[in-house]
Each structure stands twice: as structure tokens, then as C-alpha cells.
Write a protein that holds these residues in place. Structure first.
Motif, PDB file in Angstrom:
ATOM      1  N   MET A  38      -7.627 -57.348  42.577  1.00  0.00           N
ATOM      2  CA  MET A  38      -8.817 -58.050  42.676  1.00  0.00           C
ATOM      3  C   MET A  38      -9.980 -56.867  42.312  1.00  0.00           C
ATOM      4  O   MET A  38     -11.108 -57.209  41.641  1.00  0.00           O
ATOM      5  N   LEU A  39      -9.711 -55.642  42.655  1.00  0.00           N
ATOM      6  CA  LEU A  39     -10.727 -54.613  42.340  1.00  0.00           C
ATOM      7  C   LEU A  39     -10.431 -53.964  40.985  1.00  0.00           C
ATOM      8  O   LEU A  39     -11.122 -53.015  40.480  1.00  0.00           O
ATOM      9  N   GLY A  40      -9.522 -54.692  40.164  1.00  0.00           N
ATOM     10  CA  GLY A  40      -9.271 -54.104  38.951  1.00  0.00           C
ATOM     11  C   GLY A  40      -8.265 -52.967  38.616  1.00  0.00           C
ATOM     12  O   GLY A  40      -8.256 -52.385  37.788  1.00  0.00           O
TER      13      GLY A  40
ATOM     14  N   GLN B 178      -6.167 -63.377  39.237  1.00  0.00           N
ATOM     15  CA  GLN B 178      -6.503 -61.831  38.482  1.00  0.00           C
ATOM     16  C   GLN B 178      -7.862 -62.027  37.800  1.00  0.00           C
ATOM     17  O   GLN B 178      -8.338 -60.809  37.834  1.00  0.00           O
TER      18      GLN B 178
ATOM     19  N   SER C  18     -11.398 -60.718  39.194  1.00  0.00           N
ATOM     20  CA  SER C  18     -11.698 -59.137  39.347  1.00  0.00           C
ATOM     21  C   SER C  18     -13.104 -58.885  38.238  1.00  0.00           C
ATOM     22  O   SER C  18     -13.584 -58.137  38.552  1.00  0.00           O
TER      23      SER C  18
ATOM     24  N   ILE D  73     -15.162 -61.568  44.476  1.00  0.00           N
ATOM     25  CA  ILE D  73     -13.963 -60.900  44.855  1.00  0.00           C
ATOM     26  C   ILE D  73     -13.614 -61.268  46.541  1.00  0.00           C
ATOM     27  O   ILE D  73     -12.699 -61.397  47.076  1.00  0.00           O
TER      28      ILE D  73
END
Length: 146
Positions: free
Chosen positions: A99-101, A119, A122, A128
Motif C-alpha cells: 500500500m505504501l508503494g 495494489q 497505493s 491507503i
């Protein structure tokens, strides 16, 4: 498959879980129950976990919220059933990174199943917290009931 087709497929998976949630409901009084909310957007979730011998025997959720938060809860409850607490927490850690890439679903050795469809969230930082709400509730439940 082109990026547009993949994006459309992912949106369809998310909407399917939103409209037809898996594992919606509650468990008996013997289960771990965790309430969490996202005051930013009003999502509210209650996660119920039945753990036996260090494994998630059953998982359900109740709540109200956007399609991302409820879809994620549906996907999470499906994914963690039958997993050890350690494996479920590992999935949660991986999901948070995705989620935070920080990670891509196709780099994972774990079977993410429908979770991979999230995905794209993100790219939208405000969403998020919606996607991770149920996962954070699961983590809190395990932490509080060590």
C-alpha cells in the motif's frame, strides 16, 4: 494484458468483494473482536477472529465504509483463514508495504489472491488507510491477545 485491461479487472474484483462480501458477520463470544475506525472518511470495521492452536480457524467482519475498506476486509478474512498467526501478520506487513508503494504484488512469494487487486490503491494516499483498516484491526487483535 494491457494496463487498462488489468486496471479494469482489478476494479471488478474490488467491486465484487464490496457487493458480495465474503465472511461478513460475527463469531461467537469466544472470538477475538476488534473495533477500529478511520475518522478521516468514516469507515468503521469490527473484525472477529477465532484462533485455535496458533492458527486462524475463522475470520469475519462487520462494518460500514467505502468500497476499498469493505473489499479489503472481505479479501483479508479469506486470505488469513487457516494461516498461522505469524503468517497472517507476515501477510499484513507485506500488504502494508504494498500500500505504501514499497512492494509489488507480482514480486511476492505469497499467494495474495484477490488482494493483488488492491495494489493500485497505493497511487491514492488518502485511500491507503481505507485499505489497511481491517488489517490493522487484525494486528491489534493478535497483539492484545498474546
Amino acid at each position: 494484458m494491457s494496463f487498462d485491461n488489468l486496471d479494469t479487472l482489478y476494479r471488478q474484483v474490488i467491486m465484487d468483494h464490496y457487493k458480495n462480501p465474503r465472511n461478513r458477520g460475527s463469531l461467537d463470544d469466544e472470538s477475538l473482536t476488534v473495533d477500529m475506525n478511520n475518522p478521516t472518511c468514516g469507515d468503521r470495521i469490527q473484525v472477529h477472529l477465532q484462533v485455535e492452536d496458533g492458527k486462524v480457524k475463522d475470520a469475519k467482519f462487520e462494518g460500514e465504509g467505502c468500497s476499498i475498506s469493505l473489499s479489503s476486509a472481505s479479501m483479508m478474512t479469506q486470505a488469513i483463514k487457516g494461516k498461522t498467526i505469524e503468517d497472517a501478520l507476515g501477510m499484513s506487513k507485506y500488504f502494508s508495504g504494498m500500500m505504501l508503494g514499497e512492494k509489488e504484488a507480482d514480486e511476492s512469494n505469497m499467494d495474495l489472491g484477490d488482494i493483488e487487486a488492491l495494489q493500485g490503491v497505493s497511487k491514492f494516499p488518502a485511500r491507503i488507510k481505507c485499505a489497511t483498516l481491517a488489517w490493522k484491526a487484525m494486528e491489534k487483535g493478535f497483539e492484545e491477545n498474546k
